[in-house]
Scaffold this motif. Structure first.
Motif, PDB file in Angstrom:
ATOM      1  N   VAL A  91       0.823  -1.219   0.000  1.00  0.00           N
ATOM      2  CA  VAL A  91       0.000   0.000   0.000  1.00  0.00           C
ATOM      3  C   VAL A  91       0.851   1.261   0.000  1.00  0.00           C
ATOM      4  O   VAL A  91       0.399   2.308  -0.458  1.00  0.00           O
ATOM      5  N   GLU A  92       2.086   1.171   0.474  1.00  0.00           N
ATOM      6  CA  GLU A  92       2.969   2.336   0.473  1.00  0.00           C
ATOM      7  C   GLU A  92       3.704   2.517  -0.854  1.00  0.00           C
ATOM      8  O   GLU A  92       4.034   3.632  -1.232  1.00  0.00           O
ATOM      9  N   GLU A  93       3.975   1.426  -1.562  1.00  0.00           N
ATOM     10  CA  GLU A  93       4.803   1.513  -2.767  1.00  0.00           C
ATOM     11  C   GLU A  93       4.039   1.395  -4.084  1.00  0.00           C
ATOM     12  O   GLU A  93       4.624   1.554  -5.144  1.00  0.00           O
ATOM     13  N   ILE A  94       2.762   1.116  -4.014  1.00  0.00           N
ATOM     14  CA  ILE A  94       1.929   1.051  -5.229  1.00  0.00           C
ATOM     15  C   ILE A  94       1.064   2.306  -5.254  1.00  0.00           C
ATOM     16  O   ILE A  94       0.497   2.697  -4.232  1.00  0.00           O
ATOM     17  N   PRO A  95       0.944   2.963  -6.423  1.00  0.00           N
ATOM     18  CA  PRO A  95       0.145   4.192  -6.496  1.00  0.00           C
ATOM     19  C   PRO A  95      -1.299   3.980  -6.025  1.00  0.00           C
ATOM     20  O   PRO A  95      -1.903   2.931  -6.263  1.00  0.00           O
ATOM     21  N   SER A  96      -1.837   4.984  -5.391  1.00  0.00           N
ATOM     22  CA  SER A  96      -3.197   4.921  -4.844  1.00  0.00           C
ATOM     23  C   SER A  96      -4.249   4.604  -5.899  1.00  0.00           C
ATOM     24  O   SER A  96      -5.225   3.901  -5.617  1.00  0.00           O
ATOM     25  N   LEU A  97      -4.042   5.110  -7.105  1.00  0.00           N
ATOM     26  CA  LEU A  97      -5.010   4.830  -8.171  1.00  0.00           C
ATOM     27  C   LEU A  97      -5.105   3.333  -8.444  1.00  0.00           C
ATOM     28  O   LEU A  97      -6.189   2.790  -8.666  1.00  0.00           O
ATOM     29  N   ARG A  98      -3.971   2.640  -8.421  1.00  0.00           N
ATOM     30  CA  ARG A  98      -3.977   1.186  -8.643  1.00  0.00           C
ATOM     31  C   ARG A  98      -4.627   0.470  -7.462  1.00  0.00           C
ATOM     32  O   ARG A  98      -5.333  -0.521  -7.648  1.00  0.00           O
TER      33      ARG A  98
END
Length: 195
Positions: A91-98
């Motif tokens: 959740v910290e390293e993947i963009p929020s949109l994804r």
């Protein structure tokens, strides 16, 4: 979660750059889950005793110095993340949109019909919280790999990509095998008796 995330990230890397990232399975690399932090060094020592390269990807936690040394001694590439869990890493390293697309997909597919989401994408903090709750509650469900499936190469989790790049460097793409006709002609020429 780690196993799913590593396999999904490796697949994305191999698809995006096949000339650089030769498939790990074809190199003989197998990803296994040890199901518990305490057994990690034993797995590493086992493979090391058989002269098989071993790599470890594990969470950050309060370890004694002797535990850290044992992990480093047991693996060719030991990688401790800076997160207390892979769900947090994702959740910290993947963009929020994804993360949001992943959540909407889970709800709309019917798998998580009871997942209550706002009509529009909420704040980054809220999206991360919702995604974390799903990933943490459903560990081992394959959701980590599914989430990574929404990412482009540039959006893959950096910690996992960096770990895998070290492993890919040890297993470069082999040279092409010559066509069978060339091999057979060479064998015939060598087999011919001298005049």
């Amino acid at each position: 979660t780690e196993k799913d995330a590593i396999l999904a990230t490796a697949e994305k890397m191999e698809e995006a750059h096949p000339e650089t990232f030769y498939p790990l399975d074809l190199s003989g690399v197998t990803v296994i889950s040890v199901d518990g932090d305490g057994s990690i060094p034993e797995f590493g020592a086992f493979f090391k005793s058989m002269q098989i390269k071993g790599f470890a990807f594990y969470d950050s936690r309060g370890r004694k110095l002797e535990e850290e040394q044992k992990l480093k001694a047991s693996f060719d590439i030991p990688c401790q993340t800076k997160y207390a869990g892979t769900e947090k890493l994702l959740v910290e390293e993947i963009p929020s949109l994804r993360l949001w697309e992943f959540l909407v997909d889970l709800r709309d597919s019917g798998e998580k019909a009871n997942l209550v989401l706002p009509a529009a994408m909420p704040s980054e903090t809220e999206v991360k919280g919702l995604a974390y709750a799903v990933l943490e509650k459903d560990k081992g469900s394959g959701y980590a790999g599914r989430l990574i499936g929404f990412c482009s190469f540039a959006e893959l989790p950096e910690s996992i990509v960096d770990f895998l790049i070290e492993i890919y460097a040890l297993f470069p793409k082999p040279a092409p095998i010559p066509p069978i006709d060339e091999v057979q002609e060479g064998a015939t020429a060598r087999a011919a008796p001298p005049p």
